[in-house]
Structures are given as C-alpha cells and as structure tokens.
Design a protein around this motif. Structure first.
Motif, PDB file in Angstrom:
ATOM      1  N   ALA A   1       0.835  -1.211   0.000  1.00 57.32           N
ATOM      2  CA  ALA A   1       0.000   0.000   0.000  1.00 57.32           C
ATOM      3  C   ALA A   1       0.866   1.257   0.000  1.00 57.32           C
ATOM      4  O   ALA A   1       0.618   2.201  -0.776  1.00 57.32           O
ATOM      5  N   SER A   2       1.902   1.285   0.828  1.00 57.10           N
ATOM      6  CA  SER A   2       2.771   2.467   0.881  1.00 57.10           C
ATOM      7  C   SER A   2       3.595   2.594  -0.390  1.00 57.10           C
ATOM      8  O   SER A   2       3.847   3.699  -0.871  1.00 57.10           O
ATOM      9  N   VAL A   3       4.009   1.450  -0.972  1.00 55.32           N
ATOM     10  CA  VAL A   3       4.761   1.478  -2.222  1.00 55.32           C
ATOM     11  C   VAL A   3       3.897   2.053  -3.348  1.00 55.32           C
ATOM     12  O   VAL A   3       4.358   2.898  -4.127  1.00 55.32           O
ATOM     13  N   LEU A   4       2.658   1.618  -3.422  1.00 54.68           N
ATOM     14  CA  LEU A   4       1.771   2.116  -4.478  1.00 54.68           C
ATOM     15  C   LEU A   4       1.522   3.618  -4.327  1.00 54.68           C
ATOM     16  O   LEU A   4       1.437   4.348  -5.320  1.00 54.68           O
ATOM     17  N   LYS A   5       1.440   4.074  -3.080  1.00 53.83           N
ATOM     18  CA  LYS A   5       1.271   5.505  -2.849  1.00 53.83           C
ATOM     19  C   LYS A   5       2.488   6.265  -3.375  1.00 53.83           C
ATOM     20  O   LYS A   5       2.355   7.305  -4.017  1.00 53.83           O
ATOM     21  N   GLU A   6       3.673   5.727  -3.121  1.00 51.69           N
ATOM     22  CA  GLU A   6       4.912   6.341  -3.640  1.00 51.69           C
ATOM     23  C   GLU A   6       4.922   6.333  -5.161  1.00 51.69           C
ATOM     24  O   GLU A   6       5.284   7.331  -5.800  1.00 51.69           O
ATOM     25  N   LEU A   7       4.543   5.205  -5.753  1.00 52.97           N
ATOM     26  CA  LEU A   7       4.598   5.075  -7.212  1.00 52.97           C
ATOM     27  C   LEU A   7       3.686   6.068  -7.906  1.00 52.97           C
ATOM     28  O   LEU A   7       3.899   6.417  -9.072  1.00 52.97           O
ATOM     29  N   GLY A   8       2.671   6.536  -7.200  1.00 55.45           N
ATOM     30  CA  GLY A   8       1.763   7.523  -7.775  1.00 55.45           C
ATOM     31  C   GLY A   8       2.436   8.834  -8.129  1.00 55.45           C
ATOM     32  O   GLY A   8       1.891   9.634  -8.901  1.00 55.45           O
ATOM     33  N   SER A   9       3.642   9.071  -7.592  1.00 60.52           N
ATOM     34  CA  SER A   9       4.345  10.330  -7.858  1.00 60.52           C
ATOM     35  C   SER A   9       5.307  10.233  -9.040  1.00 60.52           C
ATOM     36  O   SER A   9       5.960  11.220  -9.387  1.00 60.52           O
ATOM     37  N   TYR A  10       5.403   9.062  -9.655  1.00 59.30           N
ATOM     38  CA  TYR A  10       6.337   8.874 -10.776  1.00 59.30           C
ATOM     39  C   TYR A  10       5.633   9.113 -12.115  1.00 59.30           C
ATOM     40  O   TYR A  10       4.421   8.937 -12.236  1.00 59.30           O
ATOM     41  N   ASP A  11       6.435   9.487 -13.103  1.00 56.66           N
ATOM     42  CA  ASP A  11       5.885   9.771 -14.432  1.00 56.66           C
ATOM     43  C   ASP A  11       5.821   8.531 -15.313  1.00 56.66           C
ATOM     44  O   ASP A  11       4.936   8.408 -16.157  1.00 56.66           O
ATOM     45  N   ILE A  12       6.782   7.623 -15.153  1.00 58.88           N
ATOM     46  CA  ILE A  12       6.840   6.394 -15.948  1.00 58.88           C
ATOM     47  C   ILE A  12       7.226   5.250 -15.014  1.00 58.88           C
ATOM     48  O   ILE A  12       8.101   5.410 -14.154  1.00 58.88           O
ATOM     49  N   ILE A  13       6.578   4.102 -15.193  1.00 65.69           N
ATOM     50  CA  ILE A  13       6.903   2.911 -14.410  1.00 65.69           C
ATOM     51  C   ILE A  13       7.420   1.837 -15.358  1.00 65.69           C
ATOM     52  O   ILE A  13       6.794   1.544 -16.381  1.00 65.69           O
ATOM     53  N   ILE A  14       8.571   1.282 -15.013  1.00 63.07           N
ATOM     54  CA  ILE A  14       9.155   0.207 -15.819  1.00 63.07           C
ATOM     55  C   ILE A  14       8.933  -1.112 -15.106  1.00 63.07           C
ATOM     56  O   ILE A  14       9.255  -1.268 -13.921  1.00 63.07           O
ATOM     57  N   ASP A  15       8.374  -2.044 -15.834  1.00 57.49           N
ATOM     58  CA  ASP A  15       8.006  -3.366 -15.304  1.00 57.49           C
ATOM     59  C   ASP A  15       9.082  -4.383 -15.670  1.00 57.49           C
ATOM     60  O   ASP A  15       9.159  -4.826 -16.810  1.00 57.49           O
ATOM     61  N   ALA A  16       9.923  -4.712 -14.676  1.00 55.09           N
ATOM     62  CA  ALA A  16      10.956  -5.741 -14.860  1.00 55.09           C
ATOM     63  C   ALA A  16      10.812  -6.803 -13.776  1.00 55.09           C
ATOM     64  O   ALA A  16      11.791  -7.230 -13.166  1.00 55.09           O
ATOM     65  N   LEU A  17       9.563  -7.225 -13.547  1.00 57.50           N
ATOM     66  CA  LEU A  17       9.289  -8.195 -12.481  1.00 57.50           C
ATOM     67  C   LEU A  17       9.475  -9.633 -12.949  1.00 57.50           C
ATOM     68  O   LEU A  17      10.201 -10.410 -12.331  1.00 57.50           O
TER      69      LEU A  17
END
Length: 224
Positions: A120-136
């Motif tokens: 939950a806290s990670v997703l809140k942080e990710l909301g402030s980024y412009d682009i998310i790279i998925d390397a899971l």
C-alpha cells in the motif's frame, strides 16, 4: 499472427547464443537494458524532470531492469529501483547480481519490498512517478503470480501511469496470452530478438500496448 516465439523457443535461442556462439549473458542483458532505456527516453522531452520507477524481480528480467536504471541515470533521469527481493540474495546470482552490484556505488536508490504489508505504501509512492518500468517477470513465467507481486501488479495498473514492460508484461503467459493471476497492462512492451507468441493470443493484445522488437546481438542465423 506475426513470426513469434514460445518461451521454450526463446530459452533455446538464448542457450545457443550463450553456449554455441559464446556470447556472454552479460552482453545480452546489457543490450536489452540499454534498448529499454532508449525507448523510455523517447517518451520524454525533459529527462531531468521525468521521474522513473523500475520494478524489479529476482531473476534476469530484474537484471535487465538494473541495466535500464544505470543508463537512465547516466542520462540524468531521476530513477529509483523497487526490488521485490533482498539485495543480498540478488548479489549472489550471476548476471543480475553483477548489474545490481554496479548500481550500488552509483547511489541509485533501491528499495527492498519484502512483504505484502508494504505494498500500500509502495503504491502511494509510485503515484508520484511519471513512468513505471516493469521488470518483475520475464518470458519464463508459467505459474500463477504470487503475493506480493499480484497485489503490486494490480495496484500499478490502477495508477493509470505509462508502463514500459521489459520483454513481456509481467504475469502474461508467453505461449498463450493467458493472465497468470495478474498481468501488467503495458503502454509499451520492449521485447528482445523476436516477438512472443502470447502477445497475439488470449489477453495478450490488451496487455502489451505498443510492441517494440529490439536487437540484443543474438546472431541472425538463430532467428526465425
């Protein structure tokens, strides 16, 4: 359907490139990550003001992500790595460990995500980024996505941010396009050497976004 490969065919392609043509896996990983970084840079007119989050798993797909982080950092892009694993565990592991080791003295922020309670806290942080790279997860995934990855993937999809998937959207079955419990909905999928069968089947077309096929130096004699 375009000329495309299954996970088994891609695994054999990698094996031949490394074992028969003697191309070090590090070179393939370096080329893959650099290509993804170049595609990300095309998505911004102001790299220094474009915040990028890179979500990395514990395998070679995550290793590609560390290379992406290094190249974006070198282009002055503010980049943070979110690692769903222990740093110490990755450092023991071959090519991915080597590329993570390179990041540490570069002072690129790396956050370890070790359980579902942190999501939950990670997703809140990710909301402030412009682009998310998925390397899971890469093309080798065939079983159901487990926690905390499942909740993380679902949450990232709900952020409505541009998502760039490394080789394949995490959670998409490479062979048939099925969703393995949860799958990233990419804006752009930067895939390596050849397209993947699952991109055009099942849920594949909904999750891949724009497909970019890039050369990572696998000899053309091996390609379909």
């Amino acid at each position: 359907m375009k000329e495309s490969l299954t996970r088994e065919e891609m695994r054999e392609l990698d094996r031949k490139a490394i074992e028969e043509y003697k191309i070090p896996g590090l070179i393939l990983m370096e080329n893959a990550g650099r290509n993804v970084a170049e595609e990300v840079l095309k998505m911004t007119d102001d790299p220094q003001r474009t915040k990028v989050a890179i979500l990395c798993g514990k395998g070679n797909n995550g290793g590609d992500g560390y290379v992406v982080a290094r190249h974006l950092h070198n282009h002055h892009v503010p980049v943070d790595v979110f690692l769903v694993a222990n740093i110490s565990d990755i450092l023991k592991d071959g090519d991915a460990g080597t590329n993570l080791q390179i990041l540490l003295p570069m002072k690129i922020p790396i956050r370890e995500i070790l359980g579902i309670t942190e999501i939950a806290s990670v997703l809140k942080e990710l909301g402030s980024y412009d682009i998310i790279i998925d390397a899971l997860f890469g093309t080798g995934l065939s079983g159901e996505v487990r926690q905390p990855f499942k909740t993380l993937i679902e949450g990232v999809n709900n952020l409505n941010k541009p998502i760039v998937s490394v080789d394949i959207p995490s959670g998409l079955d490479c062979n048939n396009g099925n969703i393995l419990g949860a799958a990233m909905k990419a804006t752009k999928t930067v895939t390596f050497a050849a397209s993947k069968r699952g991109f055009y089947l099942g849920n594949g077309p909904v999750h891949t976004g724009k497909i970019i096929i890039t050369d990572i130096s696998i000899p053309k004699e091996l390609l379909p």
